[in-house]
Design an enzyme around this catalytic site. Structure first.
Site, mmCIF file in Angstrom:
data_model
loop_
_atom_site.group_PDB
_atom_site.id
_atom_site.type_symbol
_atom_site.label_atom_id
_atom_site.label_comp_id
_atom_site.label_asym_id
_atom_site.label_seq_id
_atom_site.Cartn_x
_atom_site.Cartn_y
_atom_site.Cartn_z
ATOM 1 N N TYR A 1 0.818 -1.207 0.000
ATOM 2 C CA TYR A 1 0.000 0.000 0.000
ATOM 3 C C TYR A 1 0.859 1.267 0.000
ATOM 4 C CZ TYR A 1 0.734 0.988 5.025
ATOM 5 O OH TYR A 1 1.275 1.309 6.242
ATOM 6 N N ARG B 1 8.586 4.325 -4.356
ATOM 7 C CA ARG B 1 8.515 3.373 -3.236
ATOM 8 C C ARG B 1 7.493 2.277 -3.543
ATOM 9 N NH1 ARG B 1 7.220 5.602 2.667
ATOM 10 N NH2 ARG B 1 5.144 5.854 1.746
ATOM 11 N N ARG C 1 -7.235 -20.732 -2.108
ATOM 12 C CA ARG C 1 -6.152 -20.556 -1.131
ATOM 13 C C ARG C 1 -5.014 -21.552 -1.313
ATOM 14 N NH1 ARG C 1 -4.288 -22.111 3.824
ATOM 15 N NH2 ARG C 1 -3.438 -20.422 5.104
ATOM 16 N N HIS D 1 -0.528 -21.069 -0.648
ATOM 17 C CA HIS D 1 0.497 -20.049 -0.380
ATOM 18 C C HIS D 1 1.240 -19.619 -1.645
ATOM 19 C CE1 HIS D 1 -0.349 -21.366 3.660
ATOM 20 N NE2 HIS D 1 0.471 -20.450 4.172
ATOM 21 N N LYS E 1 6.357 -1.757 1.991
ATOM 22 C CA LYS E 1 5.161 -1.174 2.598
ATOM 23 C C LYS E 1 4.030 -2.198 2.437
ATOM 24 C CE LYS E 1 3.038 3.380 3.271
ATOM 25 N NZ LYS E 1 3.120 3.408 4.727
#
Ligand code: PDD
Length: 289
Positions: A35, A54, A102, A104, A149
């Site tokens: 984010y 960034r 789902r 990983h 981030k």
């Protein structure tokens, strides 16, 4: 704080009540995303190229490809910000790896989920700038890629909550007896007229506000160094500050129930605060980026 009325989601500007993502979104299931938080002053995103750089670094680190050009991001942010007219705002932007059953490991061939909104910027209370805030030190319980981030902020949430429950505004994170950063901010100390802040690396987020403070210090011939800061140095410092896009430069006047300096904001804070506000003013006038 209220929800925004309109958001950007996967290519569309829509009312926030009708914005929906799948329960199988990997952001929801794994915290698999990144984010940005970008202030908007006078309708212009502040230090946009720095935030986008960034963002690129975060996306590259987690191997999600950036679905937009800088120009496209800017158009989205300006469109979102336009809604609030001349009010200062912050943009929240989140990208997740997307929706998949789902597992990983990365799924093949899915598109990133892209979500953004603007909301009026809630500045720190003028009283907090005037009188300073309190902080506690806590062990830095995060992973070793704090430079990304990442949306997975559970450790930051727990550490900030501990600060709040102790009557403090922020938690200062300590790893191996060294200051890393705040739960959602970077940390500066002032000792003998010299500013110091921990150097960039895997244990801190490279804050855009931090970089601007360093830039402003250099430009005004104030000595500023990036170096390791040991925990005891917090208590012997003349001043301690936190910096972030939403809090700007906030003086910390008491840490773990011990006064910092005279227990009130110091003269170096007033100077940098003035340089920062001048810079924002010049930005609003279109004189700087
Ligand atoms: N957080 N360190 C951490 C862990 C942060 O979460 C933030 C900002 C910063 C300061 O970065 P910047 O100067 O670029 O805002 C440092 C944002 C504001 C947030 O999570 O809301």
């Amino acid at each position: 704080m209220a929800f925004p009325t309109r958001v950007y989601l996967n290519g569309k500007f829509i009312p926030s009540e009708s914005a929906r993502i799948s329960v199988f979104d990997r952001g929801f299931v794994f915290g698999d995303g990144v984010y940005e938080v970008i202030p908007v002053y006078g309708g212009r995103p502040f230090r946009l190229s720095h935030h986008l750089q960034r963002l690129d670094a975060s996306l590259a680190a987690v191997r999600i490809s950036n679905p937009m050009t800088a120009r496209e991001w800017e158009d989205i942010f300006r469109e979102l910000a336009g809604e609030h007219g001349s009010v200062d705002q912050s943009i929240y932007l989140e990208l997740t790896r997307g929706v998949a059953p789902r597992d990983h490991a990365f799924p093949a061939g899915i598109a990133a989920t892209v979500f953004a909104y603007a909301q009026p910027l809630s500045y720190p209370d003028p009283e907090h700038i005037e009188a300073g805030v309190r902080a506690i030190t806590v062990p830095d319980i995060r992973w070793s890629r704090c430079d990304i981030k990442a949306i997975a902020l559970l450790a930051n949430v727990l550490m900030r909550q501990k600060a709040i429950e102790n009557g403090c505004a922020e938690a200062i994170l300590i790893r191996d007896d060294r200051v890393t950063e705040g739960a959602a901010s970077n940390i500066f100390i002032v000792s003998g007229g010299v500013l110091s802040t921990p150097g960039k690396g895997p244990y801190i987020l490279p804050g855009i506000t931090r970089d601007l403070v360093i830039e402003l210090a250099h430009r005004n011939n104030i000595p500023c160094v990036e170096r390791e800061i040991r925990r005891p140095e917090l208590f012997s410092a003349d001043e301690v500050w936190l910096t972030s896009s939403t809090k700007e430069i906030l003086p910390i006047v008491r840490i773990d129930d011990r006064d910092i300096g005279m227990g009130r904001p110091g003269p170096m804070h007033s100077r940098l605060q003035a340089f920062y506000q001048d810079y924002k003013h010049a930005f609003r006038n279109g004189e700087v980026e």
